[in-house]
Design an enzyme around this catalytic site. Structure first.
Site, short mmCIF file in Angstrom:
data_model
loop_
_atom_site.label_atom_id
_atom_site.label_comp_id
_atom_site.label_asym_id
_atom_site.label_seq_id
_atom_site.Cartn_x
_atom_site.Cartn_y
_atom_site.Cartn_z
N ALA A 141 0.80 -1.24 0.00
CA ALA A 141 0.00 0.00 0.00
C ALA A 141 0.84 1.29 0.00
O ALA A 141 0.28 2.37 0.20
CB ALA A 141 -1.01 0.03 1.15
N ALA A 142 2.14 1.17 -0.27
CA ALA A 142 2.95 2.40 -0.37
C ALA A 142 2.43 3.27 -1.52
O ALA A 142 2.36 4.50 -1.40
CB ALA A 142 4.41 2.04 -0.60
N GLY A 143 2.06 2.62 -2.61
CA GLY A 143 1.52 3.37 -3.76
C GLY A 143 0.20 4.04 -3.40
O GLY A 143 -0.09 5.16 -3.84
N ASP A 144 -0.61 3.37 -2.59
CA ASP A 144 -1.90 3.96 -2.18
C ASP A 144 -1.65 5.15 -1.26
O ASP A 144 -2.35 6.17 -1.35
CB ASP A 144 -2.75 2.91 -1.46
O1 RIB Z 1 -2.10 -1.69 -2.83
C1 RIB Z 1 -2.14 -2.62 -1.79
C2 RIB Z 1 -3.43 -3.38 -1.84
O2 RIB Z 1 -3.43 -4.18 -3.00
C3 RIB Z 1 -3.65 -4.35 -0.70
O3 RIB Z 1 -4.26 -3.76 0.41
C4 RIB Z 1 -4.47 -5.45 -1.35
O4 RIB Z 1 -5.78 -5.49 -0.89
C5 RIB Z 1 -4.41 -5.17 -2.84
O5 RIB Z 1 -5.57 -4.59 -3.25
#
Ligand code: RIB
Length: 306
Positions: free
Chosen positions: A249-252
């Site tokens: 989730a670093a990209g998120d």
């Molecule tokens: O970007 C990370 C996410 O990718 C995780 O939380 C997982 O659920 C996938 O969707």
């Protein structure tokens, strides 16, 4: 100021192991946890933790995971009123292996995310009038992502698309509706057919994507930072050196941080630095949503990094 997220929710089933397994290999890990995730939900939490009003449009199954995910989002301050509960399928799940070095493997099973459709688009239409920015990713059907982008563009709402994972669907026709495209290096390579492993190669990929119609492209290069191309200039922002615990989730975190900074009125370069700091802090903690930093943590980190 309000940010809409149209995207996925997953329950992440996370195991930690000394390294990633080879194909066909069985490894013994040492920890297992269920952690709220999904790229759409993670981006919504990244925004909400930084005190910006956020609404998530998406879908879960009528099961415990779906209930837990909505609860966790609500506790973080994400508006969950428009999340559909679908009795016909299960909540999305992601099987994730995180190695000691922080790298990961993710396999998603979309479940309810795969049934995001006209209902969510109708909801989107209702909320666009009061939104500043729409965050999109590609864990829900790409046709719906494309329509959402077009609708937001026509409503004058800024659109940021994280093409993750790159769908089996031509995104090019909607590039003119995308204000900011944020692939990582793997996704940039898949979208362009080019090798994208260095800043120089990223610059070439950015020009190609711009020629195809996207105005601003930001390629996330992990430890090499990010490479940004706008119609006026191309520039690089280095990554912050941190001890990596978990890169999930670093990209998120980056996209959420970027959306916050742009909504705050920061110029793109400054916004990218804020987003990079958000991502850097996220990799110092385990899990997707639990790793998203607050606004004051990002501000303090930036002050300390000067
Ligand atoms: O970007 C990370 C996410 O990718 C995780 O939380 C997982 O659920 C996938 O969707």
């Amino acid at each position: 100021m309000s940010i809409l997220v149209f995207g996925s929710l997953n329950m992440d089933l996370v195991v930690r192991s000394p390294r990633l397994p080879l194909p066909g290999e069985t490894l013994t890990g040492y920890n297992c946890a269920t952690i709220p995730g999904g790229k759409g939900a993670n981006q919504a939490v990244a925004v909400a933790r930084q005190d910006v009003s956020t609404r998530l449009l998406g879908r879960v199954g009528a099961d415990d995971f779906g209930y837990q995910l909505r609860q966790a989002l609500a506790i973080d301050g994400v508006n969950v009123e428009a999340i559909q509960v679908d009795a016909e399928t299960h909540t999305g799940v992601a099987a994730i292996t995180v190695a000691d070095a922080g790298e990961n493997h993710i396999v998603i099973v979309p479940g309810a995310n795969g049934r995001v459709g006209k209902d969510e688009l109708q909801q989107l239409q209702l909320y666009l009038a009061s939104a500043d920015l729409l965050l999109l990713q590609c864990e829900v059907p790409a046709e719906m992502v494309a329509q959402a982008a077009q609708m937001a563009h026509e409503a004058g709402v800024r659109v940021m698309l994280d093409p993750a994972p790159v769908p089996d669907f031509d995104l090019q026709p909607i590039y003119p509706a995308i204000d900011i495209l944020t692939p990582n290096q793997v996704e940039a390579a898949q979208l362009t057919g080019l090798s994208v492993t260095t800043v120089d190669e990223a610059t070439v990929a950015i020009s190609q994507l711009q020629q195809q119609g996207v105005s601003t492209v930001i390629i996330k290069l992990g430890e090499q930072g990010v490479c940004c191309g706008t119609v006026e200039e191309t520039f690089q922002v280095p990554a912050f050196p941190v001890s990596v615990v978990d890169t999930v989730a670093a990209g998120d975190a980056f996209n959420g941080g970027l959306a916050v900074a742009l909504s705050d009125g920061k110029a793109l370069r400054e916004a990218v630095v804020w987003a990079s700091a958000t991502a850097a802090l996220s990799v110092t903690k385990s899990g997707a949503q639990p790793s998203m930093p607050t606004r004051s943590q990002v501000a303090d980190f930036l002050k300390a990094s000067k």
